[in-house]
Scaffold this active site. Structure first.
Site, PDB file in Angstrom:
ATOM      1  NE  ARG A   1      14.240  17.477  47.148  1.00 56.62           N
ATOM      2  CZ  ARG A   1      13.748  18.295  48.084  1.00 56.62           C
ATOM      3  NH1 ARG A   1      14.324  18.443  49.262  1.00 56.62           N
ATOM      4  NH2 ARG A   1      12.655  18.990  47.847  1.00 56.62           N
ATOM      5  N   GLY A   2      15.660  20.741  45.653  1.00 54.57           N
ATOM      6  CA  GLY A   2      14.783  21.837  46.067  1.00 54.57           C
ATOM      7  C   GLY A   2      15.294  23.121  45.424  1.00 54.57           C
ATOM      8  CB  ALA A   3      13.561  25.707  43.420  1.00 55.28           C
TER       9      ALA A   3
ATOM     10  NE  ARG B   1      16.877  17.644  39.393  1.00 59.34           N
ATOM     11  CZ  ARG B   1      15.964  17.594  40.380  1.00 59.34           C
ATOM     12  NH1 ARG B   1      16.251  18.080  41.583  1.00 59.34           N
ATOM     13  NH2 ARG B   1      14.786  17.064  40.173  1.00 59.34           N
TER      14      ARG B   1
ATOM     15  CD  GLN C   1      11.377  14.124  45.902  1.00 62.85           C
ATOM     16  OE1 GLN C   1      10.449  13.316  45.808  1.00 62.85           O
ATOM     17  NE2 GLN C   1      12.071  14.506  44.849  1.00 62.85           N
TER      18      GLN C   1
ATOM     19  CG  ASP D   1      10.948  22.820  41.299  1.00 61.14           C
ATOM     20  OD1 ASP D   1       9.916  22.309  41.785  1.00 61.14           O
ATOM     21  OD2 ASP D   1      12.085  22.593  41.740  1.00 61.14           O
TER      22      ASP D   1
HETATM   23  O1  MRU Z   1      13.131  17.042  42.439  1.00 61.79           O
HETATM   24  P1  MRU Z   1      13.193  17.939  43.634  1.00 61.79           P
HETATM   25  O2  MRU Z   1      13.139  17.182  44.925  1.00 61.79           O
HETATM   26  O3  MRU Z   1      14.346  18.914  43.567  1.00 61.79           O
HETATM   27  O4  MRU Z   1      11.855  18.802  43.535  1.00 61.79           O
HETATM   28  C1  MRU Z   1      11.628  19.772  44.524  1.00 61.79           C
HETATM   29  C2  MRU Z   1      10.307  20.426  44.418  1.00 61.79           C
HETATM   30  O5  MRU Z   1       9.546  20.190  43.505  1.00 61.79           O
HETATM   31  C3  MRU Z   1       9.978  21.450  45.462  1.00 61.79           C
HETATM   32  O6  MRU Z   1       8.619  21.461  45.733  1.00 61.79           O
HETATM   33  C4  MRU Z   1      10.395  22.827  44.947  1.00 61.79           C
HETATM   34  O7  MRU Z   1      11.736  22.818  44.542  1.00 61.79           O
HETATM   35  C5  MRU Z   1      10.193  23.891  45.946  1.00 61.79           C
HETATM   36  S1  MRU Z   1      11.360  23.828  47.259  1.00 61.79           S
HETATM   37  C6  MRU Z   1      11.166  25.172  48.263  1.00 61.79           C
END
Ligand code: MRU
Length: 331
Positions: A45-47, A83, A187, A228
């Site tokens: 996960r995470g962009a 996603r 998270q 994201d």
């Molecule tokens: O649902 P997630 O855990 O994938 O959401 C992640 C986030 O919102 C982070 O803040 C975002 O992706 C930035 S990560 C460098």
């Protein structure tokens, strides 16, 4: 330190983020179906990490001995659609897919280039943001607040918002980090706190609902978050609960910085109104640790992200420097 996501002998290897902080373990994904499932469950996960996952997913599809071009494109669509909100996922897919005419070797090389570039761009973006943060507390270690996890676990390595912490920590410049727990999937409590503990950075976890009080009490010099999807005007989608933090930060004149690689910027949409927000299962809200936390059949609103309007953002910072934001000095 191990990368959050990597390629090993035909498999995609990820740090299993569903298991942290209780267990640190890796998963080997051998098929696109396994990858899509891991993305949906937030095991990866995470962009920026999703950008890498997208590129590696296409490489995996292209590496199948019997794969023709149509089949690879169909698999690529499945990965990109896993996603909807983080634009990095489709960015990574498109980058790898563009090499398909040159064969599977070229696709894999491009995917591996996405991984190799990740640390460099995020180090640079967070380095620029660290300079802005430092300017707000030039004479003493800073006190930061962050939401969700924008650390190395959200990228291939290093991180974006937490990258700012690593830069400042290297020069003794961090007094503490306040990590919003980040309901409903935690998270912040599970992943950001784990990363901060590993790095020896003083931190406290707080309920999301306590962030405004921390800002009102003057416990925070700057807010730093990841993103994201960033629209052309700078409106920023990030984990649900980011927007209320930005509102409270503006009310208390605390700078609010968004740190992200350029791959998170979506210039095809003029503003945040066009960002598709993922809605997730009701059970994420109505159950906790195997117990019901709401009456059976309770109706639920569970958006995974929100959009912070650019006028609440002091600066959106990428590897090229400041991209958008008000850049006024709130204090
Ligand atoms: O649902 P997630 O855990 O994938 O959401 C992640 C986030 O919102 C982070 O803040 C975002 O992706 C930035 S990560 C460098």
């Amino acid at each position: 330190m191990r990368r959050t996501i990597d390629w090993d002998d035909g498999a995609i290897v990820i740090i299993d983020q569903c298991a942290l902080p209780g267990a640190y373990r890796t998963l080997r994904l051998h098929t696109v179906t396994e990858l899509v499932d891991a993305i949906r469950r937030l095991a990866v996960r995470g962009a920026p990490a999703l950008g890498a996952a997208g590129a590696l997913g296409v490489a995996m599809a292209a590496a199948k001995p019997d794969a023709d071009e149509d089949a690879v494109r169909a698999e690529a669509t499945r990965v990109a659609d896993a996603r909807p909100t983080a634009v990095n996922l489709s960015w990574g897919v498109e980058r790898a897919l563009a090499k398909l005419p040159a064969g599977p070797g070229a696709v894999l090389a491009e995917a591996l280039a996405v991984l190799d570039e990740d640390e460099d761009v995020n180090r640079r973006a967070s380095g620029h943001a660290a300079e802005l943060v430092r300017a707000h507390a030039p004479d003493r270690p800073v006190r930061l607040l962050t939401h969700c996890n924008a650390g190395r676990l959200a990228t291939v390595s290093w991180g974006t918002a937490l990258g700012v912490v690593w830069h400042l920590q290297a020069e003794g410049g961090v007094e503490y980090v306040l990590a919003d727990e980040t309901r409903p999937l935690l998270q912040g409590a599970r992943l950001t706190a784990w990363e901060l503990a590993e790095a020896g950075v003083p931190y406290r976890v707080l309920p999301d609902s306590a962030a405004a009080t921390a800002l009102a009490r003057g416990l925070v010099d700057c807010v730093v978050v990841g993103a994201d999807r960033i629209a052309a005007n700078g409106d920023t989608a990030n984990k649900i609960g980011t927007y209320p933090v930005a509102l409270a930060a503006a009310r208390h004149r605390v700078p609010f910085f968004v740190v992200a690689p350029k791959s998170t910027v979506d210039n095809t949409i003029p503003d945040g109104g066009a960002i598709v927000i993922e809605e997730r299962d009701a059970e994420e809200v109505t159950r906790f640790a195997g117990q019901s936390t709401a009456p059976e059949g309770a109706a639920v609103f569970n958006p995974a992200f929100d959009v912070t309007p650019v006028d609440l953002i002091t600066a959106v910072v990428t590897e090229d420097g400041v991209f958008r934001g008000t850049l006024r000095n709130p204090r």
